[in-house]
Design a protein around this motif. Structure first.
Motif, PDB file in Angstrom:
ATOM      1  N   TRP A 171       0.824  -1.204   0.000  1.00  0.00           N
ATOM      2  CA  TRP A 171       0.000   0.000   0.000  1.00  0.00           C
ATOM      3  C   TRP A 171       0.858   1.253   0.000  1.00  0.00           C
ATOM      4  O   TRP A 171       1.807   1.367   0.786  1.00  0.00           O
ATOM      5  CB  TRP A 171      -0.919   0.020   1.226  1.00  0.00           C
ATOM      6  N   HIS A 213      -3.136   4.705  -0.738  1.00  0.00           N
ATOM      7  CA  HIS A 213      -4.018   3.595  -0.369  1.00  0.00           C
ATOM      8  C   HIS A 213      -4.535   3.771   1.055  1.00  0.00           C
ATOM      9  O   HIS A 213      -5.723   3.522   1.331  1.00  0.00           O
ATOM     10  CB  HIS A 213      -3.265   2.262  -0.465  1.00  0.00           C
ATOM     11  N   HIS A 246      -8.395   4.288   2.034  1.00  0.00           N
ATOM     12  CA  HIS A 246      -9.046   3.364   2.960  1.00  0.00           C
ATOM     13  C   HIS A 246      -9.711   4.120   4.105  1.00  0.00           C
ATOM     14  O   HIS A 246     -10.841   3.797   4.499  1.00  0.00           O
ATOM     15  CB  HIS A 246      -8.036   2.374   3.511  1.00  0.00           C
ATOM     16  N   ASP A 295     -12.084  -3.467  -1.857  1.00  0.00           N
ATOM     17  CA  ASP A 295     -10.714  -3.412  -2.375  1.00  0.00           C
ATOM     18  C   ASP A 295     -10.642  -2.575  -3.652  1.00  0.00           C
ATOM     19  O   ASP A 295      -9.680  -1.805  -3.848  1.00  0.00           O
ATOM     20  CB  ASP A 295     -10.191  -4.817  -2.649  1.00  0.00           C
ATOM     21  N   ALA A 296     -11.642  -2.710  -4.510  1.00  0.00           N
ATOM     22  CA  ALA A 296     -11.650  -1.956  -5.766  1.00  0.00           C
ATOM     23  C   ALA A 296     -11.756  -0.457  -5.512  1.00  0.00           C
ATOM     24  O   ALA A 296     -11.112   0.349  -6.209  1.00  0.00           O
ATOM     25  CB  ALA A 296     -12.812  -2.423  -6.644  1.00  0.00           C
ATOM     26  N   GLU A 326      -8.309   0.804  -4.452  1.00  0.00           N
ATOM     27  CA  GLU A 326      -7.406   0.873  -5.599  1.00  0.00           C
ATOM     28  C   GLU A 326      -7.768   2.042  -6.517  1.00  0.00           C
ATOM     29  O   GLU A 326      -6.884   2.715  -7.061  1.00  0.00           O
ATOM     30  CB  GLU A 326      -7.448  -0.445  -6.383  1.00  0.00           C
ATOM     31  N   ARG A 327      -9.053   2.272  -6.692  1.00  0.00           N
ATOM     32  CA  ARG A 327      -9.503   3.375  -7.545  1.00  0.00           C
ATOM     33  C   ARG A 327      -9.063   4.726  -6.987  1.00  0.00           C
ATOM     34  O   ARG A 327      -8.624   5.618  -7.722  1.00  0.00           O
ATOM     35  CB  ARG A 327     -11.033   3.332  -7.641  1.00  0.00           C
ATOM     36  N   ALA A 341      -6.684   5.410  -4.596  1.00  0.00           N
ATOM     37  CA  ALA A 341      -5.306   5.564  -4.113  1.00  0.00           C
ATOM     38  C   ALA A 341      -4.463   6.548  -4.924  1.00  0.00           C
ATOM     39  O   ALA A 341      -3.660   7.291  -4.339  1.00  0.00           O
ATOM     40  CB  ALA A 341      -4.621   4.205  -4.050  1.00  0.00           C
TER      41      ALA A 341
END
Length: 228
Positions: free
Chosen positions: A39, A43, A47, A72-73, A76-77, A79
């Motif tokens: 991360w 990230h 989060h 999780d997606a 990631e989107r 971050a």
């Protein structure tokens, strides 16, 4: 007795500390690695924002996340975003959490978190406080476990010791910082391991943030803890 109003104030204070610290970074720093494997700092910030919204869902009776994959997606989107967008999102999502917490409610009710875990609504603010404080440390920007509020360190140690209590894969363990004592792991049959160290190091080991090299262990090896 959990004082959710007190914990909400603590969440506000912790969030402001984090936002002030992150506000001193630049866009390049946000893309650098955090202390969490795999991360970046982006990230971690993504989060934190999505966790605030997830806890609004919990308080309002919806599933915390649509699915593990969606959680999780979303991280990631979000971050790769620039610093100003990250800061705005953390601030605005934190405000949504505070607004949802201010609504009249039965704080003794049971709510559902991830993976079927349940808790009382009154403990949700403390769970958010955990996220903000530990992930501030995870950013690796100068805020360390030793900087955590004393009350937070004590209560999070209480929480984690209780979480691992009775776990069949954790050896019977007595924890002490020289003043306070906790017990965790499965029930002792022939003896227990005693782990001694400063509060920050005990918490760091329990929370998976330190390997425990600063701890003194008697009665056996340092127990292996399951991931949180």
């Amino acid at each position: 007795m959990i004082d959710h109003a007190h914990d909400l104030a603590s969440v506000r204070d912790a969030t402001e500390r984090l936002l002030t610290a992150v506000g001193k970074l630049d866009n390049a720093s946000v893309t650098e690695s955090s202390r969490l494997p795999g991360w970046s700092r982006g990230h971690v910030l993504a989060h934190l924002a999505r966790n605030a919204d997830a806890l609004v869902n919990v308080l309002e009776g919806r599933p915390m996340y649509a699915s593990a994959e969606a959680r999780d997606a979303d991280i990631e989107r979000d971050a790769p975003r620039s610093l100003d967008v990250q800061l705005a999102d953390v601030r605005e999502s934190a405000a949504r959490f505070q607004d949802a917490s201010a609504a009249p409610a039965d704080w003794s009710r049971t709510v559902e978190l991830r993976n079927g875990v349940t808790d009382t609504a009154s403990r949700v603010p403390f769970r958010r406080w955990i996220e903000v404080e530990l992930h501030h440390v995870d950013l690796g920007i100068g805020y360390e476990l030793e900087d955590l509020p004393t009350e937070f360190t004590r209560r999070e140690t209480d929480f984690l010791a209780a979480r691992f209590a009775g776990h069949p894969d954790v050896a019977p363990t007595r924890l002490t910082d020289g003043t306070r004592t906790w017990r965790t792991g499965r029930e002792a049959d022939t003896g227990e391991v005693t782990v001694t160290g400063p509060p920050a190091d005990l918490l760091g080991w329990l929370a998976g943030r330190r390997e425990g090299s600063a701890l003194t262990v008697e009665g056996g090896p340092l127990p292996t803890l399951p991931p949180l």
